[in-house]
Structures are given as structure tokens and as C-alpha cells.
Design an enzyme around this catalytic site. Structure first.
Site, mmCIF file in Angstrom:
data_model
loop_
_atom_site.group_PDB
_atom_site.id
_atom_site.type_symbol
_atom_site.label_atom_id
_atom_site.label_comp_id
_atom_site.label_asym_id
_atom_site.label_seq_id
_atom_site.Cartn_x
_atom_site.Cartn_y
_atom_site.Cartn_z
ATOM 1 N N ARG A 142 0.305 -9.145 13.519
ATOM 2 C CA ARG A 142 -0.400 -8.110 12.738
ATOM 3 C C ARG A 142 -1.249 -8.740 11.642
ATOM 4 O O ARG A 142 -2.344 -8.272 11.338
ATOM 5 C CB ARG A 142 0.612 -7.134 12.111
ATOM 6 C CG ARG A 142 1.209 -6.203 13.160
ATOM 7 C CD ARG A 142 2.504 -5.599 12.681
ATOM 8 N NE ARG A 142 2.336 -4.705 11.561
ATOM 9 C CZ ARG A 142 3.281 -4.446 10.665
ATOM 10 N NH1 ARG A 142 4.460 -5.045 10.747
ATOM 11 N NH2 ARG A 142 3.056 -3.605 9.704
ATOM 12 N N ARG A 193 11.457 -1.368 11.168
ATOM 13 C CA ARG A 193 10.380 -0.976 12.077
ATOM 14 C C ARG A 193 10.284 -1.970 13.234
ATOM 15 O O ARG A 193 10.448 -3.171 13.034
ATOM 16 C CB ARG A 193 9.039 -0.965 11.308
ATOM 17 C CG ARG A 193 8.761 0.358 10.655
ATOM 18 C CD ARG A 193 7.562 0.305 9.751
ATOM 19 N NE ARG A 193 6.367 -0.297 10.345
ATOM 20 C CZ ARG A 193 5.169 -0.291 9.754
ATOM 21 N NH1 ARG A 193 5.013 0.276 8.577
ATOM 22 N NH2 ARG A 193 4.137 -0.863 10.347
ATOM 23 N N LYS A 197 0.828 -1.210 0.000
ATOM 24 C CA LYS A 197 0.000 0.000 0.000
ATOM 25 C C LYS A 197 0.865 1.264 0.000
ATOM 26 O O LYS A 197 0.575 2.211 -0.725
ATOM 27 C CB LYS A 197 -0.936 0.021 1.226
ATOM 28 C CG LYS A 197 -1.897 -1.158 1.288
ATOM 29 C CD LYS A 197 -2.910 -1.012 2.411
ATOM 30 C CE LYS A 197 -2.297 -0.959 3.796
ATOM 31 N NZ LYS A 197 -1.580 -2.188 4.213
HETATM 32 P P1 AMP Z 1 0.675 0.199 9.431
HETATM 33 O O1 AMP Z 1 1.826 1.120 9.221
HETATM 34 O O2 AMP Z 1 -0.541 0.565 8.630
HETATM 35 O O3 AMP Z 1 1.056 -1.247 9.287
HETATM 36 O O4 AMP Z 1 0.223 0.385 10.971
HETATM 37 C C1 AMP Z 1 1.109 0.110 12.024
HETATM 38 C C2 AMP Z 1 0.317 -0.020 13.329
HETATM 39 O O5 AMP Z 1 -0.375 1.198 13.612
HETATM 40 C C3 AMP Z 1 -0.767 -1.088 13.320
HETATM 41 O O6 AMP Z 1 -0.238 -2.383 13.605
HETATM 42 C C4 AMP Z 1 -1.680 -0.575 14.439
HETATM 43 O O7 AMP Z 1 -1.121 -0.810 15.723
HETATM 44 C C5 AMP Z 1 -1.662 0.922 14.208
HETATM 45 N N1 AMP Z 1 -2.717 1.355 13.260
HETATM 46 C C6 AMP Z 1 -2.543 1.873 12.007
HETATM 47 N N2 AMP Z 1 -3.732 2.145 11.427
HETATM 48 C C7 AMP Z 1 -4.687 1.789 12.334
HETATM 49 C C8 AMP Z 1 -6.112 1.797 12.324
HETATM 50 N N3 AMP Z 1 -6.812 2.220 11.252
HETATM 51 N N4 AMP Z 1 -6.755 1.350 13.429
HETATM 52 C C9 AMP Z 1 -6.086 0.937 14.512
HETATM 53 N N5 AMP Z 1 -4.742 0.859 14.584
HETATM 54 C C10 AMP Z 1 -4.033 1.292 13.515
#
Ligand code: AMP
Length: 212
Positions: A165, A154, A16
Site C-alpha cells: 500500500r 484489518r 488521517k
Molecule cells: P484506506 O482505508 O484509505 O487505507 O483504504 C483502504 C483501501 O481501499 C486502499 O488500499 C484501496 O484498495 C481502497 N481505496 C480507498 N480509497 C481509494 C481511492 N481513492 N482510490 C482507489 N482505491 C481506494
């Protein structure tokens, strides 16, 4: 014609971020990503604790925290590319109350490929560009080709947290994909193709839906 409002769905590691960079450049729209917004505010005190506690465990940050981030960003934007949100059905309800979407696209990638991508991912600490230790290395190890920034892994890209995740994604976000599939306007794309091919399909879908 107003600027496109695009929602990009897909598991962690589906690509993404990479596609969002290309689409926001191509259509000159804002990139709204809850993951980056939360990483920049990991230690913000909220009534639920800090985002860090949830993120380092691979869990979702509570809905009110992310809903507020998204609503404020959407209010400021004309067109946008939203990624990382909505991640559960309650967030879908919230989003649909605050905006309409022109395109909802879903990048489909198998679980083994997701784990491989996430655990090998390295990210630039300055500009956020992603690399991969096997598939997409910079010329100089550990240094971003775009801006010279230092690459890092990360905290949540370790194998254990990456698996958690993906489990959290399957439980919470699969119904989100299903929701948009049922409403009949989901563009489904094979996310295991080369990034350029994925981009071509995405761009064509946006062109078709916004310049009809
Ligand atoms: P990402 O970078 O999108 O993989 O997000 C990293 C982390 O941020 C996720 O594992 C969640 O802990 C938190 N996070 C990101 N977007 C959301 C969302 N829409 N709702 C809840 N937690 C989120």
C-alpha cells in the site's frame, strides 16, 4: 460563512482517520472516507469485479467506482472532511470538477513509522476507533473503550500488504501532493507529532482559511 470543505492527504497510517474524527467533531461537518465506504461494500459487484480483490492486494480500486462514491457523498454534504481520496491525478481532476476546497492539508510521516503504525493498528469493529498494540492500548485488551466493541486487525494491515500500500501510495499519490503544493495552497504538517499537536495545527489552518 458556509461550513469548511477540507481535504486531508497523507500515506496510509499517517493519522488521517484520527484527525478526521476530531475535525469533523470540531467543525460539525461530514466525514467522507473512501476506505470506510469501500470496506462497507467490499463484495459489491461492479464491472471491474468486487472492491475486495483490489483492497486485499493493497491495490487501488478502479477510479469510476470511487469517483461515484465521492460525488454522491459530496452532493449530500454542506461542509466535509475528505480523506483517502484523491489517490491519483485522475481522481484530482474529477474532484476539482465537482467541488471547491477551502483547506488542503498534508500529514507527513516517515516510511518506517508508517509500517510500525499500520502493522500494530487494531480497529473497533463497531465504531471504527483505532488503537495500537504498543502505543495506544485500550484498558481491556481487545475491547474498545468508547463503545465496548471488539477490536480486529484489518486484512490489509499485515506487513506485506502494508508495504504494498505504501508503494502504491508513493507511485500514485505523491503526484497528488505535488499538485496541491504547486497550486500553492497546501498546508504541510509534521504527522509524527503527538495527535493533539497535529490537531492544533490542523484546526488553526482551517480557522485561518475559513474565518478570515
Ligand atoms: P484506506 O482505508 O484509505 O487505507 O483504504 C483502504 C483501501 O481501499 C486502499 O488500499 C484501496 O484498495 C481502497 N481505496 C480507498 N480509497 C481509494 C481511492 N481513492 N482510490 C482507489 N482505491 C481506494
Amino acid at each position: 460563512m458556509s461550513d469548511p470543505r477540507i481535504l486531508l492527504l497523507g500515506a496510509p497510517g499517517a493519522g488521517k482517520g484520527t484527525q478526521a474524527d476530531r475535525l469533523t467533531d470540531a467543525f460539525d461537518i461530514e466525514h467522507i472516507t473512501t476506505g470506510d465506504a469501500l470496506r462497507a461494500n467490499k463484495d459489491m459487484e461492479t464491472e471491474y469485479g468486487t472492491p475486495r480483490e483490489f483492497m486485499e492486494a493493497g491495490e487501488l480500486v478502479p477510479d469510476p467506482v470511487v469517483n461515484e462514491i465521492v460525488e454522491a457523498a459530496i452532493e449530500e454534504a454542506d461542509g466535509f472532511l475528505l480523506d483517502g481520496y484523491p489517490r491519483n491525478e485522475s481522481q484530482v481532476g474529477y474532484l476539482e470538477d465537482i467541488t471547491d476546497l477551502d483547506v488542503v492539508a498534508y500529514l507527513e510521516v516517515s516510511e518506517s513509522e508508517l509500517i510500525d503504525r499500520l502493522t500494530g493498528r487494531r480497529v473497533c469493529s463497531d465504531c471504527g476507533r483505532s488503537y495500537h498494540v504498543k502505543y495506544d492500548q485500550p484498558e481491556e485488551t481487545g475491547v474498545c473503550e468508547e463503545c465496548g466493541g471488539e477490536l480486529y486487525q484489518r486484512d490489509d494491515d499485515t506487513e506485506e500488504t502494508a508495504r504494498e500500500r505504501i508503494t502504491v501510495y508513493e507511485e500514485n499519490t505523491t503526484p497528488v501532493v505535488e499538485h496541491f503544493r504547486e497550486t500553492g495552497n497546501l498546508v504541510e504538517i509534521d504527522g509524527e507529532q503527538a495527535p493533539e499537536s497535529v490537531f492544533k495545527e490542523l484546526k488553526a489552518a482551517v480557522d485561518e482559511r475559513t474565518h478570515a
